[in-house]
Scaffold this active site. Structure first.
Site, PDB file in Angstrom:
ATOM      1  N   ASN A 121       0.815  -1.046   0.206  1.00 49.44           N
ATOM      2  CA  ASN A 121       0.024   0.157   0.012  1.00 49.44           C
ATOM      3  C   ASN A 121       0.719   1.477  -0.051  1.00 49.44           C
ATOM      4  O   ASN A 121       0.769   2.006  -0.824  1.00 49.44           O
ATOM      5  CB  ASN A 121      -0.863  -0.009   1.050  1.00 49.44           C
ATOM      6  CG  ASN A 121      -2.175   1.083   1.247  1.00 49.44           C
ATOM      7  OD1 ASN A 121      -2.025   1.977   0.229  1.00 49.44           O
ATOM      8  ND2 ASN A 121      -2.626   1.188   2.157  1.00 49.44           N
ATOM      9  N   ASP A 122       1.616   1.475   1.068  1.00 43.62           N
ATOM     10  CA  ASP A 122       2.076   2.996   1.120  1.00 43.62           C
ATOM     11  C   ASP A 122       3.361   3.071   0.107  1.00 43.62           C
ATOM     12  O   ASP A 122       3.530   4.115  -0.413  1.00 43.62           O
ATOM     13  CB  ASP A 122       3.044   2.760   2.469  1.00 43.62           C
ATOM     14  CG  ASP A 122       2.179   2.606   3.632  1.00 43.62           C
ATOM     15  OD1 ASP A 122       0.945   3.107   3.443  1.00 43.62           O
ATOM     16  OD2 ASP A 122       2.450   2.013   4.919  1.00 43.62           O
ATOM     17  N   VAL A 123       3.882   1.974  -0.296  1.00 42.50           N
ATOM     18  CA  VAL A 123       5.080   2.025  -1.230  1.00 42.50           C
ATOM     19  C   VAL A 123       4.454   2.283  -2.800  1.00 42.50           C
ATOM     20  O   VAL A 123       5.279   2.452  -3.547  1.00 42.50           O
ATOM     21  CB  VAL A 123       6.045   0.910  -1.262  1.00 42.50           C
ATOM     22  CG1 VAL A 123       6.750   0.689  -0.040  1.00 42.50           C
ATOM     23  CG2 VAL A 123       5.233  -0.567  -1.764  1.00 42.50           C
ATOM     24  N   THR A 124       3.177   2.053  -2.754  1.00 46.53           N
ATOM     25  CA  THR A 124       2.397   2.565  -4.271  1.00 46.53           C
ATOM     26  C   THR A 124       1.637   3.690  -4.295  1.00 46.53           C
ATOM     27  O   THR A 124       0.887   3.897  -5.144  1.00 46.53           O
ATOM     28  CB  THR A 124       1.725   1.261  -4.691  1.00 46.53           C
ATOM     29  OG1 THR A 124       0.667   0.914  -3.928  1.00 46.53           O
ATOM     30  CG2 THR A 124       2.533   0.282  -4.943  1.00 46.53           C
ATOM     31  N   ALA A 139       1.057   2.832   7.427  1.00 48.96           N
ATOM     32  CA  ALA A 139       1.202   4.294   7.936  1.00 48.96           C
ATOM     33  C   ALA A 139      -0.051   4.918   7.992  1.00 48.96           C
ATOM     34  O   ALA A 139      -0.215   6.120   8.253  1.00 48.96           O
ATOM     35  CB  ALA A 139       1.948   5.121   6.735  1.00 48.96           C
TER      36      ALA A 139
END
Length: 481
Positions: free
Chosen positions: A404-407, A446
């Site tokens: 999620n966060d890294v995209t 996050a």
């Protein structure tokens, strides 16, 4: 009474030197998946050589030492057998805390019984240089211990992964740090401290435990990979400082290698996440009151396009290029073996398959690389962010599994987001995005919702990641699900 320390025999110096070379080779090997096994072996041989040499130099109480090693090694073996890769980040944090506490205990023992450590002068007072080493080692060890405990609690879910913002936290941290430095200087020249008396040692220890907590509590979940590498560096420097107190060359070398490599890794992680290295040391990086407020979803139910395993299989079979983006959700469901089988089947259909790895995917550096290597995914199919990010604009399918966060493109557009400024994998630029997620109710570590979920070119595959990939494999084999 002065306690003279016997010179280290030449054979022991050579043995420690050989161990140091093996440790350097171990770090070099761990820099690449292909050489990581050899690196681990070199590290194990080097440690066995260093420990064996130390035991040969200090045969007194050998049975007790061997018994302690057996107990500790047995506990470590059991933990290694039972631990899942998903729990590896908190395990690493837990082990860092043990290194920190070991440094604290050695320092306290040396302070209370300096004669046994050979660090006294003719009057029986602790040498000034030894007090400096002792104070720094105990301080760094205590910070490592309490900071690692907080990191462990956050990573394991026993404490909220969201930033816990203390009023005036930067002033508190800098004030406590300045106090530790000043008191360590006073400790070095205090007559009572030289005789193993006075409160200064214990005040330094208490302040260090406190700052370890205040440094890590404000840090949010998205920045935890940096915290892991930072604490790794702290544990190395604590061990090096205690190596001086114990007058053990191997411990100094090992601690310095761990400390320096951890610092370099922290810098690399900061660069990968667009964070300031100085702000990492100050604590509470990536977190302010505005970002914290923006971390939650807005509670509005947005429309999205849902799909099935059959839909995903059909889309990928008819694609020319598929880029797979693994994340923590893949680790939780242990889907890496099914994912590798899916990639093999797509290649048989003539599809180009690549894996895109964000430097901080998962909750510690290298998490995804280890999982893919475990599933025997070929190394030449795995690419880091900088090497593959430009290809999303030309690929047919971006297959995101539990990341999620890294995209999340909010990292590029929303200045109030706690992940703002972090480089991301540009999956939203692919012609089609297939996004596996357990449900639409949760958000990433996050705490930030991802607008890619609701994009026109995205199809959400809502299910357990492993079960969904297994069903896609069945569909690719012509068996449906």
């Amino acid at each position: 009474m002065e306690h003279a320390v016997a010179a280290t025999p030449a054979w022991a110096v050579l043995a420690y030197l050989a161990a140091g070379v093996l440790f350097i080779l171990a770090l070099r090997g761990l820099s690449s998946p292909e050489s990581s096994q050899a690196g681990n072996r070199n590290g194990m041989i080097g440690m066995a050589l260093a420990v064996g040499t130390t035991l040969a130099l200090h045969p007194t109480g050998l049975l007790l030492i061997i018994g302690a090693i057996a107990i500790g090694g047995g506990i470590g073996w059991v933990i290694a057998q039972r631990i899942q890769m998903t729990a590896m980040p908190e395990l690493v944090a837990g082990f860092h805390s043990l290194v920190g506490m070991a440094a604290v205990l050695v320092g306290c023992a040396a302070y209370l019984n300096p004669g046994a450590f050979g660090i006294t002068d003719a009057t029986g007072a602790i040498l000034a240089v030894s007090r400096v080493e002792m104070g720094l080692g105990v301080a760094i060890g205590a910070i490592t211990f309490s900071g690692s405990i907080i990191a462990f609690l956050k990573l394991s879910g026993r404490m909220s992964g969201s930033p816990i913002l203390l009023p005036g936290r930067h002033i508190i941290n800098l004030g406590v740090l300045a106090g530790i430095i000043v008191l360590t200087g006073v400790f070095a020249f205090d007559a009572a401290a030289g005789m193993g008396q006075g409160p200064l040692m214990w005040i330094i220890l208490g302040l260090s435990f406190i700052i370890g907590v205040t440094l890590i509590i404000p840090i949010g979940g998205a920045d935890m990979p940096v915290v892991i590498s930072m604490l790794n560096s702290y544990s190395g420097w604590a061990a090096a400082a205690m190596g001086f107190t114990l007058q053990n060359t191997a411990m100094i070398i090992t601690g310095a290698l761990v400390g320096s490599s951890g610092a370099i890794l922290s810098y690399i992680m900061c660069k990968a996440m667009n964070r300031s290295f100085i702000s990492v040391i100050a604590g509470g990086f990536g977190a302010d009151s505005g970002g914290a407020g923006a971390a939650k979803g807005d509670g509005v139910q947005k429309p999205f396009k849902a799909g099935s395993a059959d839909d995903a299989a059909f889309i990928m079979q008819n694609a020319e290029t598929v880029i797979i983006v693994p994340g923590y959700g893949m680790a939780v469901s242990q889907a890496q073996h099914a994912l590798r089988e899916m990639g093999d089947l797509l290649r048989k259909e003539g599809v180009s398959v690549k894996y895109a790895i964000h430097p901080v995917a998962g909750r510690m550096p290298g998490h995804m690389n280890v999982l893919l290597a475990e599933a025997n995914v070929p190394y030449d199919e795995v690419f880091e962010l900088d090497d593959i990010n430009s290809e999303f604009g030309q690929c047919d399918v971006a297959f995101v599994i539990g990341a999620n966060d890294v995209t999340n493109p909010l990292a590029k557009t929303d200045k109030t987001s706690p992940i703002y400024g972090m480089p991301i994998l540009d999956v939203e630029k692919a012609k089609t995005v297939l996004f596996i997620k357990r449900s639409m109710g949760g958000v990433g570590y996050a705490g930030v919702d991802n607008p890619v979920f609701y994009a026109d070119n995205t199809m959400m595959l809502l299910a357990d990641a492993k079960k969904m990939v297994e069903n896609i494999v069945k569909a690719l084999n012509g068996g449906g699900h």
